[in-house]
Design a protein around this motif. Sequence first.
Motif, PDB file in Angstrom:
ATOM      1  N   LYS A 146     -12.268  -8.827  13.744  1.00 49.81           N
ATOM      2  CA  LYS A 146     -11.639  -8.278  14.776  1.00 49.81           C
ATOM      3  C   LYS A 146     -10.342  -8.231  15.341  1.00 49.81           C
ATOM      4  CE  LYS A 146     -16.082  -6.247  15.102  1.00 49.81           C
ATOM      5  NZ  LYS A 146     -17.376  -5.430  16.481  1.00 49.81           N
ATOM      6  N   THR A 147      -9.800  -7.478  15.704  1.00 53.79           N
ATOM      7  CA  THR A 147      -8.583  -7.192  16.540  1.00 53.79           C
ATOM      8  C   THR A 147      -8.822  -7.486  18.273  1.00 53.79           C
ATOM      9  OG1 THR A 147      -7.454  -4.865  16.540  1.00 53.79           O
ATOM     10  CG2 THR A 147      -6.526  -7.109  15.300  1.00 53.79           C
ATOM     11  N   LYS A 148      -8.098  -8.262  18.976  1.00 55.20           N
ATOM     12  CA  LYS A 148      -8.759  -8.613  20.451  1.00 55.20           C
ATOM     13  C   LYS A 148      -7.153  -8.001  21.017  1.00 55.20           C
ATOM     14  CE  LYS A 148     -13.556  -9.060  19.756  1.00 55.20           C
ATOM     15  NZ  LYS A 148     -14.109  -8.055  20.868  1.00 55.20           N
ATOM     16  N   ARG A 188      -6.542 -11.630  17.442  1.00 50.62           N
ATOM     17  CA  ARG A 188      -7.565 -11.512  16.240  1.00 50.62           C
ATOM     18  C   ARG A 188      -8.710 -12.637  16.202  1.00 50.62           C
ATOM     19  NH1 ARG A 188      -6.965  -8.119  12.028  1.00 50.62           N
ATOM     20  NH2 ARG A 188      -8.003  -8.285  10.320  1.00 50.62           N
ATOM     21  N   LYS A 189      -9.897 -12.475  16.224  1.00 54.45           N
ATOM     22  CA  LYS A 189     -10.941 -13.068  15.803  1.00 54.45           C
ATOM     23  C   LYS A 189     -10.770 -13.679  14.125  1.00 54.45           C
ATOM     24  CE  LYS A 189     -14.984 -13.398  18.135  1.00 54.45           C
ATOM     25  NZ  LYS A 189     -15.861 -12.333  18.627  1.00 54.45           N
TER      26      LYS A 189
END
Length: 95
Positions: free
Chosen positions: A58-60, A72-73
Amino acid sequence: MSILKKPITNEKAVSLHEKGIYSFVVEKSANKIEIKKAVEQMYGVNVDKVRTMIAIGKTKNRMTNGRFIAGRKASYKKAIVTLSQGEIIDFYSGI
């Protein structure tokens, strides 16, 4: 390097333990046959079925002192393992 990295113990995965379905984070290069052998060897159970999927990271985003940081994770591979009827894996016995 081990094929099984860690078991997934979120609420949805734990609710499936009653049905004999367990989830693991596995090495990205591992295939279903290798995952089946690793689970059988590590936990001493018989595996009926293995399903795999790649979970996209996921983008953070966050704000710090007026700056906007986007990241990004990491992506990972997930294996969903169905055991034979009546078999269980006890993750919490050694605690």
